[in-house]
Scaffold this motif. Sequence first.
Motif, PDB file in Angstrom:
ATOM      1  N   GLU A   1       4.524  -3.638 -10.379  1.00 34.28           N
ATOM      2  CA  GLU A   1       4.401  -4.612  -9.289  1.00 34.28           C
ATOM      3  C   GLU A   1       3.006  -5.226  -9.202  1.00 34.28           C
ATOM      4  O   GLU A   1       2.878  -6.445  -9.047  1.00 34.28           O
ATOM      5  CB  GLU A   1       4.807  -3.955  -7.969  1.00 34.28           C
ATOM      6  N   PRO A   2       1.925  -4.424  -9.301  1.00 30.15           N
ATOM      7  CA  PRO A   2       0.596  -5.049  -9.228  1.00 30.15           C
ATOM      8  C   PRO A   2       0.363  -6.075 -10.334  1.00 30.15           C
ATOM      9  O   PRO A   2      -0.192  -7.139 -10.084  1.00 30.15           O
ATOM     10  CB  PRO A   2      -0.368  -3.858  -9.391  1.00 30.15           C
ATOM     11  N   VAL A   3       0.810  -5.764 -11.539  1.00 28.56           N
ATOM     12  CA  VAL A   3       0.604  -6.705 -12.645  1.00 28.56           C
ATOM     13  C   VAL A   3       1.377  -7.996 -12.382  1.00 28.56           C
ATOM     14  O   VAL A   3       0.885  -9.095 -12.631  1.00 28.56           O
ATOM     15  CB  VAL A   3       1.013  -6.055 -13.987  1.00 28.56           C
ATOM     16  N   LYS A   4       2.566  -7.856 -11.835  1.00 30.22           N
ATOM     17  CA  LYS A   4       3.353  -9.042 -11.512  1.00 30.22           C
ATOM     18  C   LYS A   4       2.631  -9.887 -10.455  1.00 30.22           C
ATOM     19  O   LYS A   4       2.603 -11.115 -10.526  1.00 30.22           O
ATOM     20  CB  LYS A   4       4.743  -8.615 -11.019  1.00 30.22           C
ATOM     21  N   ARG A   5       2.055  -9.192  -9.461  1.00 30.36           N
ATOM     22  CA  ARG A   5       1.369  -9.931  -8.386  1.00 30.36           C
ATOM     23  C   ARG A   5       0.119 -10.641  -8.892  1.00 30.36           C
ATOM     24  O   ARG A   5      -0.219 -11.722  -8.433  1.00 30.36           O
ATOM     25  CB  ARG A   5       0.967  -8.954  -7.268  1.00 30.36           C
TER      26      ARG A   5
ATOM     27  N   SER B   1       0.835  -1.210   0.000  1.00 32.86           N
ATOM     28  CA  SER B   1       0.000   0.000   0.000  1.00 32.86           C
ATOM     29  C   SER B   1       0.869   1.260   0.000  1.00 32.86           C
ATOM     30  O   SER B   1       0.547   2.260  -0.645  1.00 32.86           O
ATOM     31  CB  SER B   1      -0.954  -0.006   1.191  1.00 32.86           C
ATOM     32  N   TYR B   2       1.999   1.194   0.729  1.00 32.08           N
ATOM     33  CA  TYR B   2       2.930   2.342   0.739  1.00 32.08           C
ATOM     34  C   TYR B   2       3.475   2.588  -0.668  1.00 32.08           C
ATOM     35  O   TYR B   2       3.514   3.724  -1.156  1.00 32.08           O
ATOM     36  CB  TYR B   2       4.076   2.045   1.710  1.00 32.08           C
ATOM     37  N   LYS B   3       3.861   1.510  -1.322  1.00 31.43           N
ATOM     38  CA  LYS B   3       4.447   1.649  -2.663  1.00 31.43           C
ATOM     39  C   LYS B   3       3.414   2.186  -3.658  1.00 31.43           C
ATOM     40  O   LYS B   3       3.734   3.006  -4.511  1.00 31.43           O
ATOM     41  CB  LYS B   3       4.998   0.298  -3.135  1.00 31.43           C
TER      42      LYS B   3
ATOM     43  N   ARG C   1      13.710   0.784   1.115  1.00 36.05           N
ATOM     44  CA  ARG C   1      13.793   1.146   2.544  1.00 36.05           C
ATOM     45  C   ARG C   1      12.578   0.634   3.299  1.00 36.05           C
ATOM     46  O   ARG C   1      12.694   0.071   4.384  1.00 36.05           O
ATOM     47  CB  ARG C   1      13.890   2.666   2.688  1.00 36.05           C
ATOM     48  N   ARG C   2      11.399   0.865   2.720  1.00 37.47           N
ATOM     49  CA  ARG C   2      10.171   0.429   3.388  1.00 37.47           C
ATOM     50  C   ARG C   2      10.100  -1.100   3.463  1.00 37.47           C
ATOM     51  O   ARG C   2       9.701  -1.661   4.482  1.00 37.47           O
ATOM     52  CB  ARG C   2       8.944   1.010   2.657  1.00 37.47           C
TER      53      ARG C   2
ATOM     54  N   MET D   1      -8.288   0.863 -13.492  1.00 40.60           N
ATOM     55  CA  MET D   1      -9.502   0.831 -12.674  1.00 40.60           C
ATOM     56  C   MET D   1      -9.560  -0.427 -11.816  1.00 40.60           C
ATOM     57  O   MET D   1     -10.063  -0.402 -10.695  1.00 40.60           O
ATOM     58  CB  MET D   1     -10.740   0.942 -13.573  1.00 40.60           C
ATOM     59  N   LEU D   2      -9.026  -1.521 -12.337  1.00 40.01           N
ATOM     60  CA  LEU D   2      -8.970  -2.750 -11.540  1.00 40.01           C
ATOM     61  C   LEU D   2      -8.135  -2.525 -10.272  1.00 40.01           C
ATOM     62  O   LEU D   2      -8.482  -3.002  -9.186  1.00 40.01           O
ATOM     63  CB  LEU D   2      -8.348  -3.874 -12.380  1.00 40.01           C
ATOM     64  N   LEU D   3      -7.069  -1.757 -10.414  1.00 37.51           N
ATOM     65  CA  LEU D   3      -6.168  -1.528  -9.282  1.00 37.51           C
ATOM     66  C   LEU D   3      -6.690  -0.465  -8.312  1.00 37.51           C
ATOM     67  O   LEU D   3      -6.448  -0.537  -7.116  1.00 37.51           O
ATOM     68  CB  LEU D   3      -4.784  -1.098  -9.787  1.00 37.51           C
TER      69      LEU D   3
END
Lengths: 96, 637
Positions: free
Chosen positions: B90-94, A16-18, A82-83, B555-557
């Motif tokens: 990162e979200p797409v990877k997840r 969520s931070y990222k 860092r986070r 929008m999904l994210l």
Amino acid sequence: MLHEPAAKTGKDPAASYKTRIGVWMFTLYAAFYAAFVGINLYDPLLMEKTIVFGLNLATVYGFALIIVALIQALVYDLMCRRREHLLRDKAPEGAQ
Amino acid sequence: MVILIFLTFVAFVIGLSFYLGNKTKTSSGYYAAGGQIHWGVNGIAFAGDYLSAASFLGICGMIATVGYDGFLYSIGYLAGWIVALFVVAEPVKRLGKYTFTDAVDSKFNSRGIKLAAAISTLVVSVCYLIPQMVGAGVLVEPLLGIPHHWGVIMVGAIVITIVATAGMASTTYVQFIKGGLLIVFSLVLVIAVCVRGFSTRPDQGGRVPFHEYATIAATEVDGQVVPADASFRVLEMQTVAAAKRSFVKLAKDGVESWWLVARTSSAVTLHEIQSAVTSKDGRKLVNGQPAGPGNLLRQTGNIVQLRGSSTAVTGSVSPTGLLSAMSDKNTRVSTWRDASLTDKDGNKVKLYYPIELAGNVLMRPGTKFAVQGTWLQRIDFVSLMLALFLGTAALPHILIRYYTVPNPAAARKSTIVAIAAIGFFYILTLFMGLGAMINGVMNPADSNMAAPLLARSFGDLLFAVISAIAFATVLGTVSGLIVAASGAVAHDLFDRYMQVKMDDRQKIKAGKISAFVIGALAIVLGILFKGMNVTFLVGLAFAVAASANLPAIIMLLFWKRTTAKGIAASILVGVVSAVGLIAFAPDMYKQYGLDPTTAPIPFSNPGIISIPLSFITLVVVSLLTRRAPTATESAQA
């Protein structure tokens, strides 16, 4: 049947931070980019103005858009790492 | 030697594919290289994927023709990576497994999303494939001396071999090698340009003598041009409305030639230009003589005045010195345009004529995109910049590369490596494009060869290496696109949408058959679209991707009320509206051979309409199809 990710990555406590700083940085860059488009629309002759080393505003701004993207990317990565480290250190033993 | 270096490079790429192919035993290996590629390698492979024919051939060609406006593509393409890094990586990877469809469908398991996303992936991949194949034909034509269509067929065959042997693993390593070489040798080319410096009579280092174009004084009586030199006989005069210029056909000593009519308030002068004529019986003439290897269009492009001097030879200049001199208002550059007409005998005539641009005009936006034009022209410019910014993060062949690394952090780091590599390359494009513009290397009939022809002006070795890399650029990008498209067909449509029962080996086989069919389609389209600037075509592919895919991902994210039907509808509306707007735009009318002024859509870049339309569709359909929360869900909330 849902298709699971190719590699199991576990829960990311920093996600969520990222996401939050990602949105902020995106907004910042988008404003910088929009200003470039805006100058071209409203005062294109301003782009001819010499700024530094004999280079005009169009060239300097164009290069800046590329270089700032890289700088922001490195800052973003630093903040994310860092986070991630901070939360990993705080996480109870055995937790991911 | 040129051909030897070129063929060695191609043989190495194919050999690598077969080697890696032997290691690919699972569908995860085929579609995602097992998800075990190092982020550094993946980052450079990203650059290899992204720096396609459009970047190397198209952008350099456009800068060499229109100046800074071509560099706008470099800026927009790079800026798009910001969206990819900060919002998507990162979200797409997840979320995903192998394809874009996996990511947007991860929360829903919806057949509608699977179908819509697979269609979108196919359409975007094919739109992106066309310019790559066009670029392949353009490259091979002068290098191997074979016709454009054979070049396209050759690339298609090699790429199908690469993809069908090892899928994403071989594609990744081909991209890594190619991406690295492209950046290194582009830097070598830029250094060579700076070392050579400026000359108002460029002769390619003594290889090709500078051609001084003739000028004849004339008078105009009752609309009829009369040359002062009586040995010339006027055959006909025509005005080409699209070019806003008049041309006159003259004859002397049995040779016919075309001249540009330049009028001032006090005088009329005729300027020698170049022509390519195809007669009704199929004979081809270049500059009045039969076309052939010994009679091609002359290479063009030079500085007429450097900071006011018409006899300048500078020797080496610094990079900033080069850009500074090019931006000077007293620098004037000759760059070439074309015009088409049918002469009075019914022959098809293509004319190539020079225009002079002042440095201050050339080095700011405005020569291609009319930023000082009508509001519609300005909207076209905004639309392009919007599509370039939002398109990158929605390209299927870029998105699938997030599945080749082991985790989201690696996805992020590989994106940063990509930004560094791609950004550095795009800065180089400005120097390569301007170098091609002023060194008398441009083929006036095809801007796409600017960078390789610039390299040839420094010797055959650099030409061979640059051409081989450019060819590998096409191979790599086409490979990535075909992996993405074959994944859409075999994985998204057959396996997940139609739920055809397949074991792992059958899934790989389905992917390979799909790769073959899509590769064959790409070959046909590459032949049909010969002659269009490849970066312009890629710009349109970006608009389709940004319209069809990005609203769904974003929008999904970020919007919890997003529904499966909303996503499916927005993808389909994005695809249909973007493709529809492009199909009826002026630039495509030109491609159909129709008058572009009669096109029903007044601008060429659809993003400014199709992207918001896709977002609005998603919101409206999601709100209309939102499921009421169950009692348990309400209690939990």
